[in-house]
Design a protein around this motif. Structure first.
Motif, short mmCIF file in Angstrom:
data_model
loop_
_atom_site.label_atom_id
_atom_site.label_comp_id
_atom_site.label_asym_id
_atom_site.label_seq_id
_atom_site.Cartn_x
_atom_site.Cartn_y
_atom_site.Cartn_z
N VAL A 154 -95.58 7.87 63.09
CA VAL A 154 -94.95 8.02 61.77
C VAL A 154 -96.06 8.05 60.73
O VAL A 154 -96.85 7.10 60.63
CB VAL A 154 -93.98 6.85 61.48
CG1 VAL A 154 -93.20 7.13 60.20
CG2 VAL A 154 -93.02 6.65 62.65
N ASP A 203 -94.06 8.23 56.37
CA ASP A 203 -92.61 8.23 56.64
C ASP A 203 -92.09 9.43 57.41
O ASP A 203 -90.88 9.58 57.57
CB ASP A 203 -91.81 8.09 55.33
CG ASP A 203 -92.04 6.73 54.69
OD1 ASP A 203 -92.18 6.66 53.46
OD2 ASP A 203 -92.12 5.74 55.45
N LYS A 204 -92.98 10.30 57.87
CA LYS A 204 -92.51 11.45 58.66
C LYS A 204 -92.77 11.19 60.15
O LYS A 204 -93.91 11.02 60.56
CB LYS A 204 -93.22 12.74 58.23
CG LYS A 204 -92.66 13.31 56.93
CD LYS A 204 -93.36 14.60 56.52
CE LYS A 204 -94.72 14.30 55.92
NZ LYS A 204 -95.31 15.50 55.25
N PRO A 205 -91.70 11.13 60.95
CA PRO A 205 -91.89 10.83 62.37
C PRO A 205 -92.23 12.08 63.17
O PRO A 205 -91.71 13.16 62.90
CB PRO A 205 -90.51 10.31 62.80
CG PRO A 205 -89.54 10.96 61.88
CD PRO A 205 -90.26 11.27 60.60
N THR A 216 -93.79 20.02 63.67
CA THR A 216 -92.35 20.18 63.85
C THR A 216 -92.04 21.46 64.61
O THR A 216 -91.23 21.48 65.53
CB THR A 216 -91.64 20.18 62.48
OG1 THR A 216 -91.97 18.97 61.80
CG2 THR A 216 -90.13 20.27 62.64
N MET A 222 -84.92 1.75 65.18
CA MET A 222 -85.97 2.54 64.53
C MET A 222 -86.41 3.68 65.44
O MET A 222 -86.54 4.83 65.00
CB MET A 222 -87.15 1.63 64.20
CG MET A 222 -88.28 2.34 63.49
SD MET A 222 -89.55 1.23 62.81
CE MET A 222 -90.19 0.45 64.28
N LEU A 223 -86.62 3.39 66.72
CA LEU A 223 -87.05 4.44 67.65
C LEU A 223 -85.98 5.53 67.77
O LEU A 223 -86.28 6.72 67.74
CB LEU A 223 -87.35 3.84 69.03
CG LEU A 223 -87.69 4.84 70.15
CD1 LEU A 223 -88.94 5.64 69.80
CD2 LEU A 223 -87.88 4.14 71.49
N VAL A 225 -94.04 7.68 69.28
CA VAL A 225 -93.67 8.34 68.03
C VAL A 225 -94.74 7.94 67.02
O VAL A 225 -95.06 6.77 66.89
CB VAL A 225 -92.29 7.88 67.52
CG1 VAL A 225 -92.00 8.52 66.16
CG2 VAL A 225 -91.20 8.26 68.51
N SER A 265 -97.63 18.84 59.17
CA SER A 265 -96.40 18.23 59.72
C SER A 265 -95.35 19.30 60.01
O SER A 265 -94.58 19.17 60.96
CB SER A 265 -95.87 17.11 58.83
OG SER A 265 -95.28 17.62 57.68
N GLN A 295 -83.81 6.31 65.63
CA GLN A 295 -83.72 7.06 64.38
C GLN A 295 -84.88 8.06 64.29
O GLN A 295 -84.70 9.19 63.86
CB GLN A 295 -83.78 6.08 63.22
CG GLN A 295 -83.72 6.73 61.84
CD GLN A 295 -84.27 5.78 60.79
OE1 GLN A 295 -84.04 4.57 60.86
NE2 GLN A 295 -85.00 6.32 59.83
N TYR A 296 -86.07 7.62 64.70
CA TYR A 296 -87.26 8.47 64.59
C TYR A 296 -87.31 9.55 65.67
O TYR A 296 -87.90 10.59 65.46
CB TYR A 296 -88.53 7.62 64.70
CG TYR A 296 -88.90 6.88 63.45
CD1 TYR A 296 -89.47 5.62 63.51
CD2 TYR A 296 -88.70 7.45 62.18
CE1 TYR A 296 -89.84 4.93 62.37
CE2 TYR A 296 -89.06 6.77 61.04
CZ TYR A 296 -89.63 5.51 61.13
OH TYR A 296 -90.00 4.84 60.00
N ASN A 297 -86.76 9.28 66.83
CA ASN A 297 -86.80 10.28 67.90
C ASN A 297 -85.43 10.43 68.55
O ASN A 297 -85.23 10.07 69.71
CB ASN A 297 -87.85 9.88 68.96
CG ASN A 297 -88.13 10.99 69.97
OD1 ASN A 297 -87.57 12.08 69.89
ND2 ASN A 297 -89.01 10.71 70.92
#
Lengths: 213, 237
Positions: free
Chosen positions: A59, A62-64, B106, A44-45, A57, B102, A47-49
């Protein structure tokens, strides 16, 4: 905001994850906390970063988001109560510049040089406290949250390398602020256990100095 | 008589509303130049010779002694990315950052990645040789890969128009090829980095942006001198 929509991936000894915990606490934001086992990073980490593969991170829906200072600004923009940054653009610029301390080397031989640089950086920080209780004024703000970890970590690093970094005589405001800041209940609540942290940092320091020989 | 004239001159300088301390080649100062130009803001420019810094620069930036420094109504601002955000908050026309939080986060993330990772990794390719350089190229290209993917489906990092991230990566559009030429290594090619190459073209030729490029031949000379220092025997690592 429902707890499910905000998730924080962190590590108990990470000062950068701590910044985000403090910000979320300050704003009373409910969130799900996920403790990463850093030697074994979760899929998960990764994937997110994917860029840094690090904590923290955040989230949200659902947006990391990665990079603690970027996360702090995001939190401040989405949840507008108990603001971290002031409203005036010049004051905001000063706050954004605040945590901008040049990186210091950690290698064994350059210990004295690193300690000197660290003390210079701390003295710069000191000037931001003149006439104020916190960097944010009467209340805790962006720079307090961004720089707060330094008090505790500088103390420990000083112990580990045998050089005192925070000198109450040359940095009286900083010394007072560190003590004051770390006693604020919600700040204190989030701090990792000090003895465990000292052991962890000692180990980390050993690894760093071994790597440079 | 002379000293009172000097005092008056200094007072006049202080009173001028917006001034930018820069050098002819600073990639960080150039970001600020572009931001101000894109927003149509009037300002005075003071060119610094970093080997002989002016007393005014040292007064405004006593600790770091660097450019750029933007002075607005007598108040100094440091750090190009901090300055860009200040400009965007103070002059709202032609926004550099999007409105959505967001998307803003980014943008900030990528601007920071550019300065923290991409730039140093490419500089590393420039100063190293042989096997060290080969390894440095791998790292630099990994970093550039992330940047390339950010351009998927977009003309600029900011979308249809130039924004903060484009300005932050501006140096890719001029300095990268200078460094490649001087050190003899190629980092980006059409096969692996088609989007980046297209962005470089679009950005370099964009109105306002294109007016401010420092002369390439001067940059080549400057970096040839740097390269000699780094690759001579006993050069600092």
């Amino acid at each position: 905001m429902a707890e499910d929509s905000v998730k924080l991936l962190g590590y108990w000894a990470s000062p950068f994850a701590l910044r985000v915990k403090w910000a979320l606490k300050l704003k009373g934001i409910q969130y799900q906390y996920v403790e990463e086992d850093l030697p074994n990073k979760s899929p998960m980490l990764l994937q997110y970063n994917p860029v840094y593969k690090k904590v923290p991170v955040l989230v949200h829906d659902d947006k990391p988001l990665a990079e603690s200072l970027v996360i702090l600004e995001y939190i401040d923009e989405v949840w507008k109560h108990n603001p971290l940054l002031p409203t005036d653009p010049y004051e905001r610029a000063k706050a954004r510049f605040g945590p901008n301390l040049p990186k210091t080397s950690k290698k064994g031989e350059e210990k004295e040089k690193a300690a000197k640089e660290a003390r210079e950086n701390l003295k710069t920080l000191e000037s931001g406290l003149e006439g104020k209780r916190f960097f944010g004024g009467e209340t805790i703000g962006f720079v307090d949250i961004a720089a707060g970890w330094i008090g505790c970590w500088a103390q420990m690093t000083g112990e580990i390398i045998g050089i005192k970094l925070i000198d109450a005589k040359t940095m009286p405001l900083l010394d007072a602020w560190f003590k004051d800041f770390l006693e604020v209940p919600f700040i204190k609540e989030c701090m990792p256990p000090q003895d465990k942290l000292l052991e962890h940092n000692k180990e980390f320091h050993k690894i760093l100095t071994a790597a440079s020989t | 008589m002379a000293s009172s004239a000097m005092v008056t001159a200094n007072q006049l300088i202080i009173m001028a509303e917006l001034k930018l301390f820069r050098t002819w080649s600073s990639r960080f100062a150039l970001r600020v130049v572009w931001a101000l130009d894109l927003k149509g803001i009037q300002y005075d420019t003071i060119f610094e010779d970093l080997s002989n810094k002016s007393s005014l620069l040292l007064q405004y930036n006593p600790i770091y002694k660097k450019v750029p420094v933007l002075v607005h109504n007598g108040k100094p601002l440091l750090e190009s990315l901090v300055i860009l955000e200040y400009i965007d908050e103070t002059w709202k026309q032609t926004p550099l950052l999007p409105e959505d939080p967001s998307e803003r986060a980014t943008a900030r993330f990528w601007a920071k990645f550019g300065d923290d990772k991409v730039l140093p990794s490419i500089w590393n390719v420039f100063i190293k040789q042989g096997k060290d350089q080969e390894e440095a190229i791998v790292t630099a290209q990994e970093n550039l890969g992330f940047v390339e993917r950010q351009l998927t489906g977009k003309k600029f990092f900011n979308g249809e128009t130039i924004g903060l991230v484009d300005l932050a990566f501006g140096w890719l559009a001029n300095l990268l090829s200078v460094w490649e030429e001087v050190c003899g290594a190629t980092l980006i090619d059409h096969e692996k980095f088609p989007l980046l190459l297209e962005w470089i073209q679009n950005f370099a030729d964009a109105p306002i942006i294109k007016e401010r490029w420092p002369p390439r031949d001067k940059l080549i000379t400057k970096y040839q001198a740097h390269h000699e220092v780094y690759t001579s025997k006993g050069a600092p690592k």
